[in-house]
Design a protein around this motif. Structure first.
Motif, PDB file in Angstrom:
ATOM      1  N   ASP A 229       0.834  -1.188   0.000  1.00  0.00           N
ATOM      2  CA  ASP A 229       0.000   0.000   0.000  1.00  0.00           C
ATOM      3  C   ASP A 229       0.874   1.247   0.000  1.00  0.00           C
ATOM      4  N   SER A 231      -0.200   4.483   0.036  1.00  0.00           N
ATOM      5  CA  SER A 231      -0.905   5.690   0.485  1.00  0.00           C
ATOM      6  C   SER A 231       0.003   6.688   1.173  1.00  0.00           C
ATOM      7  N   THR A 232       0.751   6.217   2.182  1.00  0.00           N
ATOM      8  CA  THR A 232       1.540   7.167   2.967  1.00  0.00           C
ATOM      9  C   THR A 232       2.671   7.778   2.132  1.00  0.00           C
ATOM     10  N   TYR A 233       3.232   6.987   1.222  1.00  0.00           N
ATOM     11  CA  TYR A 233       4.309   7.525   0.395  1.00  0.00           C
ATOM     12  C   TYR A 233       3.778   8.552  -0.596  1.00  0.00           C
ATOM     13  N   LEU A 234       2.519   8.356  -1.022  1.00  0.00           N
ATOM     14  CA  LEU A 234       1.929   9.287  -1.975  1.00  0.00           C
ATOM     15  C   LEU A 234       1.784  10.662  -1.352  1.00  0.00           C
ATOM     16  N   GLY A 235       1.558  10.715  -0.048  1.00  0.00           N
ATOM     17  CA  GLY A 235       1.476  11.996   0.653  1.00  0.00           C
ATOM     18  C   GLY A 235       2.760  12.789   0.459  1.00  0.00           C
ATOM     19  N   ASP A 236       3.886  12.128   0.627  1.00  0.00           N
ATOM     20  CA  ASP A 236       5.183  12.804   0.469  1.00  0.00           C
ATOM     21  C   ASP A 236       5.404  13.256  -0.975  1.00  0.00           C
ATOM     22  N   GLU A 238       3.062  13.982  -3.175  1.00  0.00           N
ATOM     23  CA  GLU A 238       2.155  15.095  -3.432  1.00  0.00           C
ATOM     24  C   GLU A 238       2.701  16.379  -2.797  1.00  0.00           C
ATOM     25  N   ASP A 260      -2.662   3.042  -6.732  1.00  0.00           N
ATOM     26  CA  ASP A 260      -2.827   3.992  -5.639  1.00  0.00           C
ATOM     27  C   ASP A 260      -2.648   5.431  -6.128  1.00  0.00           C
TER      28      ASP A 260
ATOM     29  N   THR B   4      -1.488  14.511   6.117  1.00  0.00           N
ATOM     30  CA  THR B   4      -0.633  13.337   6.107  1.00  0.00           C
ATOM     31  C   THR B   4      -1.013  12.370   7.226  1.00  0.00           C
ATOM     32  N   ARG B   7      -4.414  10.787   6.530  1.00  0.00           N
ATOM     33  CA  ARG B   7      -4.287   9.764   5.497  1.00  0.00           C
ATOM     34  C   ARG B   7      -3.701   8.472   6.096  1.00  0.00           C
ATOM     35  N   ALA B   8      -2.651   8.651   6.897  1.00  0.00           N
ATOM     36  CA  ALA B   8      -2.007   7.485   7.507  1.00  0.00           C
ATOM     37  C   ALA B   8      -2.945   6.779   8.479  1.00  0.00           C
ATOM     38  N   LEU B  11      -5.588   4.864   6.487  1.00  0.00           N
ATOM     39  CA  LEU B  11      -4.952   3.685   5.896  1.00  0.00           C
ATOM     40  C   LEU B  11      -4.707   2.634   6.970  1.00  0.00           C
ATOM     41  N   ARG B 142     -11.627   2.663  -0.708  1.00  0.00           N
ATOM     42  CA  ARG B 142     -10.920   2.378   0.537  1.00  0.00           C
ATOM     43  C   ARG B 142     -11.830   2.586   1.739  1.00  0.00           C
ATOM     44  N   ARG B 212      -5.065  -3.911  -4.553  1.00  0.00           N
ATOM     45  CA  ARG B 212      -3.763  -4.557  -4.525  1.00  0.00           C
ATOM     46  C   ARG B 212      -3.644  -5.550  -5.645  1.00  0.00           C
ATOM     47  N   SER B 253       1.296   1.821   9.085  1.00  0.00           N
ATOM     48  CA  SER B 253       1.135   3.034   8.276  1.00  0.00           C
ATOM     49  C   SER B 253       1.861   4.226   8.896  1.00  0.00           C
ATOM     50  N   ALA B 256       5.567   3.735   8.162  1.00  0.00           N
ATOM     51  CA  ALA B 256       5.958   4.118   6.815  1.00  0.00           C
ATOM     52  C   ALA B 256       6.233   5.617   6.722  1.00  0.00           C
ATOM     53  N   LEU B 257       5.563   6.398   7.579  1.00  0.00           N
ATOM     54  CA  LEU B 257       5.793   7.848   7.593  1.00  0.00           C
ATOM     55  C   LEU B 257       7.154   8.171   8.191  1.00  0.00           C
TER      56      LEU B 257
END
Lengths: 416, 289
Positions: A229, A231-236, A238, A260, B4, B7-8, B11, B142, B212, B253, B256-257
């Motif tokens: 997934d 999602s979180t990387y897309l934030g960065d 964007e 995504d 951010t 979103r996290a 997710l 989602r 996915r 999630s 990942a941040l």
């Protein structure tokens, strides 16, 4: 000459006998009789020479479909030539590397030492390729047709006379896109990549070339290989505020990432560009409409409308009932390279084959293709492709929008 | 910044409920049948493939969502009746080896039948587009997964705690002989539990196959995560599995941040810490389940 008489019609892979090229006919007959293949003798005493090719490719696991495509491509060429090269019968032997580095060394040794192959075709994974280098150099008994592994370090660290890249290198599938992106798309980019060697190489090469062209890289976002997934990387991505993204993802990662990306509506804010593996024939059917309007760079596009390619794609479909892809083309060209090496050197001595092949031009479905005699890297066209709607079997396909001709790679200190 | 984190969080919760669906089946099967089901990830994958085929052939995501988990349930029934049933009460190693074998067989079969190429289920028209949550545009699909997942988890919870079948299930696990003596066929109850777990795994497979990629490796990837959840939550505890799944979803999630490359480390680090403090997991009992 590492050729053997065609005496042994039995299944080599299945026999335990360690065959050596110096074995005498008498010893051989005795040995064969002992393992009970006597019945097969009658037709096998021709004494004609034969060429052997060893596939060191993944046939199971994630990369199985790549291995299969490479084999299909290679065998398509053989079929078209009645299974012969330079009038000699070609035998092929499959060994599964499973994309596992330990298996890579074992497989290489088996094929070179036990099977005495004249050419080694493979592997898919660069990590496997790097572990294979030492064995290939030590044995010095076959030419190595690298049908996929693109890590530039195979040339930088190996620089083997036997190594011929019948595929591409990671510089070629990233750097040449930089200038095109700067001139046609955006002057600021964000780099997004799968955080492993190939992804890192690709984004580094792109960054270098993009900055040389005058552009600015405003952010880098690395995601672990196998991320489900994004999602979180897309934030960065964007938040970077870039006008375009250059991405390296492949396989399932590419499917998830692109899906995504479109899901979050980033398509409307920035242009997606990337290495060709991001949007290739093995991922596009799953990416579908999410991929529309995205650009990528590769040395092959099945949709390319040249006579050579159209013929290749049709033949491939007739033979395997599936669509040709870049891996099939690489397999096909490996066979062409092997044929050229044998024909031009007049035999299968690995050093003579290598000398003959450096600088050889192949009539490839991908277009212009020859080896750089200094590095044995391909000098080939790179194609900028855009994903467009299609009325064919799949909803979308790649269309070539620009051809970057005769791309050479850096030599990375290799001088053969 | 707010965007951010929002979103996290969304997710993390969405990941949490899907993981909970998978882990719930795993933990129920362990809690009731005492079987460590290594084939669970393969059943999840099978759900995704069945879903992808049904959606492609019949052109309907909704039919896939209903039919695919049922087919997975049939496969689950076959596995339980034909192979597990004769092995109940034996050393758990038998079950591990057997189900691990099934996992490999199913994966191999999928590769043979559908090849290694990645697939996906097309998003249903009804659920395309996104909704604005504050300043964040969140994909509608989602949100759908989050809502459906939550509803299912609550429904299962109620079924176990309140329904007659739930009582029967718990009783069968607690004292098999007594329930048998009361004239109830416990083996049918066990089959029911196994099939139920398989259906949940299949359902999660279809739900995730939209966002996915569907590929032959997906089952092996998820099974490790599911086991971590079941272990942290306490073997056999449904409540523990649900809470832990949500926690793991959020850890993944947020991780990942902060440090993308370390998310797996967070996962196993969390497991190590929990097991040191509470060796039986959050909701595990001291006695054998």
């Amino acid at each position: 000459m590492v050729r053997r008489p065609t005496g042994e019609c039995g299944n080599r892979a299945g026999s335990n006998r360690a065959s050596t090229p110096t074995i005498s006919r008498r010893q051989y007959l005795a040995g064969s009789a002992a393992v009970g293949v006597g019945s097969a003798f009658a037709g096998c005493l021709g004494g004609e020479d034969r060429l052997t090719v060893g596939y060191a490719l993944p046939f199971t696991g994630t990369y199985a479909i790549l291995g299969e495509s490479i084999v299909n491509g290679f065998e398509l060429y053989l079929e078209q030539n009645d299974g012969e090269i330079d009038g000699e019968e070609v035998e092929t032997i499959e060994r599964d590397t499973e994309a596992d580095t330990n298996r890579g060394v074992d497989v290489t040794r088996e094929l070179l030492v036990e099977e005495q192959v004249d050419a080694l075709v493979g592997p898919v994974s660069s990590a496997v390729a790097i572990t294979m280098m030492q064995t290939i150099e030590n044995e010095a008994s076959a030419i190595w047709l690298n049908a996929n592994a693109g890590d530039y370090r195979v040339t930088e660290e190996g620089c083997l006379n036997y190594h011929f890249r019948t595929s591409f290198n990671d510089w070629q599938t990233s750097a040449p896109l930089a200038g095109w992106v700067y001139n046609n798309v955006a002057d600021t980019v964000c780099l997004a990549y799968a955080d492993y060697a190939f992804g890192q190489n690709s984004k580094n090469f792109f960054r270098e070339a993009f900055e040389d062209a005058g552009g600015e890289v405003v952010a880098e976002v690395g995601a672990p290989l196998g991320t489900d997934d994004y999602s979180t990387y897309l934030g960065d991505i964007e938040n970077s505020g870039a006008d375009a993204v250059f991405s390296f993802f492949a396989g399932s990662d590419a499917v998830n990432y692109i899906t995504d990306f479109a899901d979050y509506g980033l398509n409307e804010e920035m242009t997606q560009t990337g290495s060709g593996f991001l949007l290739s024939e093995d991922t596009l059917p799953a990416q579908g409409e999410a991929a529309l309007g995205m650009y990528s760079l590769l040395h092959y596009a099945p949709t390319q409308e040249t006579d050579r390619n159209t013929e290749f794609v049709e033949n491939y479909r007739d033979a395997y009932d599936s669509s040709a892809n870049v891996y099939a083309c690489q397999g096909y060209d490996s066979a062409q390279a092997f044929a050229a090496a044998v024909e031009e050197s007049g035999g299968s001595d690995p050093n003579e084959m290598a000398d003959a092949l450096g600088g050889t031009e192949l009539d490839s479905p991908r277009g212009s293709f020859r080896f750089n005699p200094e590095t044995h890297e391909p000098i080939q066209n790179l194609y900028v492709r855009e994903v467009v709607a299609s009325d064919g079997e799949q909803p979308v396909e790649n269309q070539v929008v620009e051809t970057i001709e005769g791309v050479e790679s850096p030599s990375w200190g290799c001088s053969l | 910044m707010v965007e951010t984190i929002l979103r996290a969080t969304l997710l993390g919760l969405q990941l949490g409920v899907t993981l909970a669906l998978i882990a719930a089946g795993l933990t129920l099967i362990f809690g009731m049948l005492d079987v460590i089901n290594f084939a669970h990830g393969a059943l999840y994958m099978l759900g995704a493939y069945f879903g992808a085929v049904i959606a492609a052939e019949l052109g309907s995501f909704w039919l896939a969502l209903v039919l695919a988990p049922l087919f997975v349930g049939v496969v689950g029934a076959a596995i339980e009746v034909l192979s597990l049933r004769p092995l109940y009460g034996r050393n758990p190693l038998y079950h591990i080896l057997l189900t691990f074998g099934f996992a490999i067989m199913i994966q191999g079969t999928v590769l043979q039948v559908w090849g290694g190429q990645a697939r996906r289920i097309a998003r249903p028209d009804l659920l395309t587009g996104s909704v604005a949550i504050g300043s964040l545009n969140y994909p509608l699909y989602r949100l759908f997964v989050l809502v459906v997942g939550t509803i299912l988890i609550v429904a299962i919870w109620l079924a176990i705690e309140r329904s007659n079948f739930g009582i029967l299930m718990r009783a069968s696990a607690h004292d098999t002989e007594m329930v048998n003596a009361l004239g109830i066929d416990v083996s049918k109850v066990f089959t029911g539990v196994f099939v139920f777990g398989a259906v949940l795994a299949g359902l999660a497979g279809v739900l995730l196959a939209v966002s996915r990629s569907v590929n032959p490796g997906m089952g092996m990837g998820i099974i490790i995560e599911a086991f971590v959840i079941v272990v942290i939550g306490g073997l056999g505890s449904f409540r523990g599995a649900v809470y832990t799944a949500l926690l793991i979803g959020l850890v993944t999630s947020y991780g990942a941040l902060i440090a993308p490359t370390l998310t797996e480390l967070f996962l196993f680090g969390l497991m190590a810490v929990v097991l040191m403090i509470k060796p039986n997991g959050f909701f595990g009992t001291t006695e054998a389940a």
